[in-house]
Design a protein around this motif. Structure first.
Motif, PDB file in Angstrom:
ATOM      1  N   PRO A 117       0.809  -1.224   0.000  1.00  0.00           N
ATOM      2  CA  PRO A 117       0.000   0.000   0.000  1.00  0.00           C
ATOM      3  C   PRO A 117       0.842   1.274   0.000  1.00  0.00           C
ATOM      4  N   TYR A 118       1.650   1.444  -1.069  1.00  0.00           N
ATOM      5  CA  TYR A 118       2.501   2.625  -1.186  1.00  0.00           C
ATOM      6  C   TYR A 118       1.694   3.824  -1.669  1.00  0.00           C
ATOM      7  N   HIS A 119       2.026   5.004  -1.106  1.00  0.00           N
ATOM      8  CA  HIS A 119       1.419   6.269  -1.506  1.00  0.00           C
ATOM      9  C   HIS A 119       2.508   7.332  -1.508  1.00  0.00           C
ATOM     10  N   ARG A 120       2.384   8.294  -2.414  1.00  0.00           N
ATOM     11  CA  ARG A 120       3.302   9.431  -2.379  1.00  0.00           C
ATOM     12  C   ARG A 120       3.058  10.233  -1.116  1.00  0.00           C
ATOM     13  N   SER A 133      13.643  14.091  14.500  1.00  0.00           N
ATOM     14  CA  SER A 133      12.316  14.674  14.285  1.00  0.00           C
ATOM     15  C   SER A 133      11.821  14.264  12.903  1.00  0.00           C
ATOM     16  N   TYR A 134      10.639  13.664  12.860  1.00  0.00           N
ATOM     17  CA  TYR A 134      10.056  13.177  11.626  1.00  0.00           C
ATOM     18  C   TYR A 134       8.699  13.847  11.428  1.00  0.00           C
ATOM     19  N   SER A 135       8.306  13.986  10.176  1.00  0.00           N
ATOM     20  CA  SER A 135       6.932  14.384   9.869  1.00  0.00           C
ATOM     21  C   SER A 135       6.558  13.793   8.531  1.00  0.00           C
ATOM     22  N   GLY A 136       5.254  13.607   8.329  1.00  0.00           N
ATOM     23  CA  GLY A 136       4.808  13.040   7.073  1.00  0.00           C
ATOM     24  C   GLY A 136       3.331  13.252   6.856  1.00  0.00           C
ATOM     25  N   ALA A 137       2.948  13.298   5.588  1.00  0.00           N
ATOM     26  CA  ALA A 137       1.540  13.417   5.210  1.00  0.00           C
ATOM     27  C   ALA A 137       1.378  12.827   3.823  1.00  0.00           C
ATOM     28  N   ARG A 138       0.302  12.081   3.633  1.00  0.00           N
ATOM     29  CA  ARG A 138       0.015  11.544   2.308  1.00  0.00           C
ATOM     30  C   ARG A 138      -0.457  12.676   1.404  1.00  0.00           C
ATOM     31  N   ARG A 139       0.075  12.695   0.201  1.00  0.00           N
ATOM     32  CA  ARG A 139      -0.337  13.717  -0.754  1.00  0.00           C
ATOM     33  C   ARG A 139      -1.757  13.444  -1.231  1.00  0.00           C
ATOM     34  N   GLY A 140      -2.623  14.411  -1.032  1.00  0.00           N
ATOM     35  CA  GLY A 140      -3.986  14.287  -1.507  1.00  0.00           C
ATOM     36  C   GLY A 140      -4.843  13.309  -0.748  1.00  0.00           C
ATOM     37  N   GLU A 142      -5.775  11.285   3.428  1.00  0.00           N
ATOM     38  CA  GLU A 142      -5.848  11.416   4.871  1.00  0.00           C
ATOM     39  C   GLU A 142      -4.624  10.792   5.530  1.00  0.00           C
ATOM     40  N   GLY A 143      -4.346  11.243   6.720  1.00  0.00           N
ATOM     41  CA  GLY A 143      -3.270  10.650   7.502  1.00  0.00           C
ATOM     42  C   GLY A 143      -2.015  11.492   7.489  1.00  0.00           C
ATOM     43  N   ALA A 144      -1.595  11.931   8.677  1.00  0.00           N
ATOM     44  CA  ALA A 144      -0.378  12.727   8.822  1.00  0.00           C
ATOM     45  C   ALA A 144       0.169  12.511  10.224  1.00  0.00           C
ATOM     46  N   TYR A 145       1.433  12.897  10.421  1.00  0.00           N
ATOM     47  CA  TYR A 145       2.020  12.752  11.755  1.00  0.00           C
ATOM     48  C   TYR A 145       3.186  13.716  11.901  1.00  0.00           C
ATOM     49  N   ARG A 146       3.489  14.021  13.155  1.00  0.00           N
ATOM     50  CA  ARG A 146       4.719  14.701  13.557  1.00  0.00           C
ATOM     51  C   ARG A 146       5.245  13.955  14.771  1.00  0.00           C
ATOM     52  N   LEU A 147       6.542  13.656  14.752  1.00  0.00           N
ATOM     53  CA  LEU A 147       7.128  12.805  15.793  1.00  0.00           C
ATOM     54  C   LEU A 147       8.542  13.264  16.081  1.00  0.00           C
ATOM     55  N   ALA A 148       8.866  13.390  17.349  1.00  0.00           N
ATOM     56  CA  ALA A 148      10.247  13.617  17.787  1.00  0.00           C
ATOM     57  C   ALA A 148      10.590  12.547  18.806  1.00  0.00           C
ATOM     58  N   VAL A 149      11.684  11.820  18.548  1.00  0.00           N
ATOM     59  CA  VAL A 149      12.113  10.719  19.411  1.00  0.00           C
ATOM     60  C   VAL A 149      13.518  10.998  19.914  1.00  0.00           C
ATOM     61  N   ARG A 150      13.697  10.863  21.224  1.00  0.00           N
ATOM     62  CA  ARG A 150      15.030  10.970  21.816  1.00  0.00           C
ATOM     63  C   ARG A 150      15.649   9.576  21.875  1.00  0.00           C
ATOM     64  N   CYS A 151      16.828   9.447  21.290  1.00  0.00           N
ATOM     65  CA  CYS A 151      17.538   8.172  21.280  1.00  0.00           C
ATOM     66  C   CYS A 151      18.280   7.996  22.596  1.00  0.00           C
ATOM     67  N   SER A 201      -2.582  11.096  12.895  1.00  0.00           N
ATOM     68  CA  SER A 201      -3.925  10.663  12.513  1.00  0.00           C
ATOM     69  C   SER A 201      -3.864   9.439  11.610  1.00  0.00           C
ATOM     70  N   LEU A 202      -2.698   8.788  11.534  1.00  0.00           N
ATOM     71  CA  LEU A 202      -2.555   7.624  10.662  1.00  0.00           C
ATOM     72  C   LEU A 202      -3.409   6.459  11.135  1.00  0.00           C
ATOM     73  N   THR A 203      -3.465   6.228  12.446  1.00  0.00           N
ATOM     74  CA  THR A 203      -4.201   5.069  12.952  1.00  0.00           C
ATOM     75  C   THR A 203      -5.689   5.197  12.633  1.00  0.00           C
ATOM     76  N   THR A 204      -6.261   6.349  12.859  1.00  0.00           N
ATOM     77  CA  THR A 204      -7.688   6.501  12.558  1.00  0.00           C
ATOM     78  C   THR A 204      -7.935   6.506  11.055  1.00  0.00           C
ATOM     79  N   ALA A 205      -6.966   6.991  10.264  1.00  0.00           N
ATOM     80  CA  ALA A 205      -7.141   7.023   8.813  1.00  0.00           C
ATOM     81  C   ALA A 205      -7.238   5.625   8.225  1.00  0.00           C
ATOM     82  N   VAL A 206      -6.586   4.620   8.867  1.00  0.00           N
ATOM     83  CA  VAL A 206      -6.649   3.253   8.341  1.00  0.00           C
ATOM     84  C   VAL A 206      -7.791   2.446   8.956  1.00  0.00           C
ATOM     85  N   GLY A 207      -8.543   3.059   9.892  1.00  0.00           N
ATOM     86  CA  GLY A 207      -9.697   2.386  10.454  1.00  0.00           C
ATOM     87  C   GLY A 207      -9.526   1.839  11.853  1.00  0.00           C
TER      88      GLY A 207
END
Length: 247
Positions: A117-120, A133-140, A142-151, A201-207
């Motif tokens: 299930p690849y998407h741009r 620090s990561y962020s992502g959103a599907r083009r066009g 639903e589903g996006a996120y912002r994440l910062a993780v301390r190693c 919002s990725l988890t809710t976007a996939v159901g």
């Protein structure tokens, strides 16, 4: 139980790559919530009675089709984020099931041919000292996120750590068939991780329901020389005639 090292050496390979700066953000779910998203014939794998869903952003580097000599430039580096869960096939084989994959490289969309299930996506990654620090959103879509993780510090992986981070197969569904893609790489060098910031919002976007608990987190600087084998049809999806396929 999942093995810490690769199950076998892959004789046939279609792709080589490095997977770098990878975060693993895991949430427990009721098995029924995950099972509702799976095709017939696959069942949600569980640990301590819970199914798990994991957000994994990372950098793909040195991507090169198998057999291409090292003197030929690689395909370059790009970002990928997947939301995945853990499943068992009809024969008990443990594998990943991708709920969604966002990628910044259009060439990777070719994996849709076997149902991946690849998407741009519009993705970013910044590393400052111990924080990624990561962020992502599907083009066009639903589903996006912002994440910062301390190693944090390196860990000797526990049974649960290995179960949550390691699989040597990924299943996909296409044309009424379940396909199996094998992978081989060195064991993950794992560190503790702590979420500094997370909205998604990725988890809710996939159901799926919104996670009800704080996540468990790992971080890895990555593995190099990952080898990905050819995807092969293994089973007819439930509702189709027949069972396991011969190869």
């Amino acid at each position: 139980m999942v093995s810490y090292g690769a199950e076998r050496r892959l004789r046939l390979r279609v792709l080589r790559a490095d997977w770098l700066n990878q975060a693993f953000v895991h949430w427990p779910y009721r098995p029924a919530d995950v099972q509702a998203l799976l095709p017939g014939g696959l069942r949600a794998d569980t640990y301590d009675g819970a199914a798990w869903v994991t957000l994994t952003p990372f950098l793909m580097a040195g991507v090169r089709p198998a057999g291409v000599p090292s003197c030929v430039p690689a395909l370059g580096s790009f970002l990928e984020t997947n939301l995945r869960t853990y499943v068992r096939g009809p024969d008990g084989r443990q594998a990943l099931w991708f709920l969604t994959i966002e990628v910044s490289c259009p060439a990777m969309l070719a994996a849709r041919a076997v149902g991946a299930p690849y998407h741009r996506g519009s993705l970013s990654l910044r590393r400052n000292d111990e924080i990624c620090s990561y962020s992502g959103a599907r083009r066009g879509g639903e589903g996006a996120y912002r994440l910062a993780v301390r190693c944090g510090a390196p860990v000797v992986p526990s049974e649960r750590d290995v179960w949550l981070t390691t699989r040597w197969h990924a299943f996909t569904r296409r044309a009424g068939l379940v396909w199996d893609t094998p992978v081989e790489h060195a064991p993950w060098p794992l560190h503790t991780g702590a979420v500094e910031n997370l909205t998604q919002s990725l988890t809710t976007a996939v159901g799926l329901p919104t996670p009800s608990r704080d996540p468990l987190v790992h971080f890895s600087p990555g593995v190099r020389g990952v080898r990905i084998g050819p995807s092969r049809p293994r089973w007819r999806a439930a509702g189709s005639a027949g069972g396991a396929l011969r190869n």
